[in-house]
Motif scaffolding. Sequence first.
Motif, PDB file in Angstrom:
ATOM      1  N   TYR A  78      26.206   6.361 -19.336  1.00 42.45           N
ATOM      2  CA  TYR A  78      27.566   6.061 -17.785  1.00 42.45           C
ATOM      3  C   TYR A  78      26.659   5.761 -16.502  1.00 42.45           C
ATOM      4  O   TYR A  78      26.675   4.805 -16.683  1.00 42.45           O
ATOM      5  N   ALA A  82      26.461   2.889 -15.056  1.00 40.70           N
ATOM      6  CA  ALA A  82      26.738   1.719 -13.833  1.00 40.70           C
ATOM      7  C   ALA A  82      25.468   1.111 -12.742  1.00 40.70           C
ATOM      8  O   ALA A  82      25.708   0.603 -12.283  1.00 40.70           O
ATOM      9  N   GLY A 219      31.653   6.635 -11.200  1.00 42.41           N
ATOM     10  CA  GLY A 219      32.415   5.140 -11.837  1.00 42.41           C
ATOM     11  C   GLY A 219      33.364   5.318 -10.528  1.00 42.41           C
ATOM     12  O   GLY A 219      34.077   3.808 -10.041  1.00 42.41           O
ATOM     13  N   PHE A 222      32.184   3.433  -7.641  1.00 43.82           N
ATOM     14  CA  PHE A 222      32.245   2.180  -7.657  1.00 43.82           C
ATOM     15  C   PHE A 222      33.274   1.153  -8.071  1.00 43.82           C
ATOM     16  O   PHE A 222      33.386  -0.019  -7.651  1.00 43.82           O
ATOM     17  N   GLN A 223      34.476   2.000  -8.453  1.00 48.78           N
ATOM     18  CA  GLN A 223      35.837   0.477  -8.652  1.00 48.78           C
ATOM     19  C   GLN A 223      36.504   0.825  -7.316  1.00 48.78           C
ATOM     20  O   GLN A 223      36.669  -0.293  -7.034  1.00 48.78           O
ATOM     21  N   SER A 304      32.950  -3.024 -16.175  1.00 51.75           N
ATOM     22  CA  SER A 304      34.483  -2.161 -15.304  1.00 51.75           C
ATOM     23  C   SER A 304      33.961  -0.649 -15.725  1.00 51.75           C
ATOM     24  O   SER A 304      33.708  -0.280 -16.980  1.00 51.75           O
ATOM     25  N   PRO A 305      34.016  -0.054 -14.515  1.00 50.81           N
ATOM     26  CA  PRO A 305      34.058   1.290 -15.158  1.00 50.81           C
ATOM     27  C   PRO A 305      34.770   1.978 -15.751  1.00 50.81           C
ATOM     28  O   PRO A 305      33.723   2.818 -16.855  1.00 50.81           O
TER      29      PRO A 305
END
Length: 384
Positions: A78, A82, A219, A222-223, A304-305
């Motif tokens: 992950y 990212a 995540g 990030f979003q 997308s996360p």
Amino acid sequence: MTSPNPAAKRGLTQRISGERIVLALAAPVLAVVLSVAICSILLATSGKNPFDAWNVMITYATKSDGQVAILNRATTYYLAAAAAAFGFRMNLFNIGVEGQYRIAALFAAFVGAQVDLPSFIQIPLLLITAMIVGGLYASIAGLLKVYRGVSEVISTIMLNSISVAIVGLLLVPGIFAPKVSGTSNSIQTDPVSDSSHFFSIPTAGGDLWGFIFIAALVGVVFQFTLTRTRFGFDLRATGRSESAATASGVNVKKMVVISMVVSGAIAGLIGLPELLQNSYYYGQSFQSGLGFLGIAIALLGRNSPIGMAFAALLFAFLDSTGSQLPLQGGFPFEIVAVMQGTIVICVVVAYELVRRYGLKRQQQKVGAQLAAQAAATEKKEVSA
């Protein structure tokens, strides 16, 4: 003139939202189904029963040790996704994630071996060290793109090769590796101090890496950054149209450099789960290939996360359960690499098919609306 029925408007909105969700899920699901079908055919052609192979993989995934192994792998995957996805959202193709995380892990291992502070200071120090090194190395490609017009694809690929030379130059006895006596060919850094060890969660299936919470935090940030901050808006705007972003007052050159630095900083975290929770040193056999795997996972998750989380779990499932194939039934382990490759290819095909279908549906809706308006206008004229 009567206003539209609110209930009808809500129903139309729900149908549109539902259709968008279906289309968003259709491509990755179709890619996985196509990949499973292709690999089943390959197994059958080689004289193996594909259903036995899937049974071995699913059985291992239902066991507690298999689930822990999948989650631990997914944590690293992950972070790799990212790092690649952040650049992709800016329309920057950071192919150099591989080199960035390897150099960052080397420096983090060296600092972790030389410094022994309390854990609440030591671990953040190593995280920051890795992020700074990864960000600085990625900034080279950003600066070359901004000031010399060098494509980030070319520069990051070349920087990957350079990183191998840098690691080879530093990972020698007397510099980052301790001096060895005798004829030992094992070259590696000293083990990181005990205070550098990241916490794990004991479970029935083994130790679940605590770095999974760092991945989840990445995540969330990030979003949030992309959807709730001015920087995220400028980043997405620049990725879609540099000329439009410039016209709105965005410093495109600055955004390019910052985006590459942030992408490299995230890449710096990729090697830390392995370093701080498993091997505890950096050597010649340190885990490689994660940068390129992250690109595939980012594409499958559509940057997308949430999508990347499912894609990371899928690839972790394939790797973890695939290791059981040679042990149970004599299946070739290479089938896992074939499946991962076919998933990437099928993703491209599936996304294009779904895109064309979505475009066709949109054209049909526009045509239906225009026809309805024309019919209403004609009816009004006749009534008049």
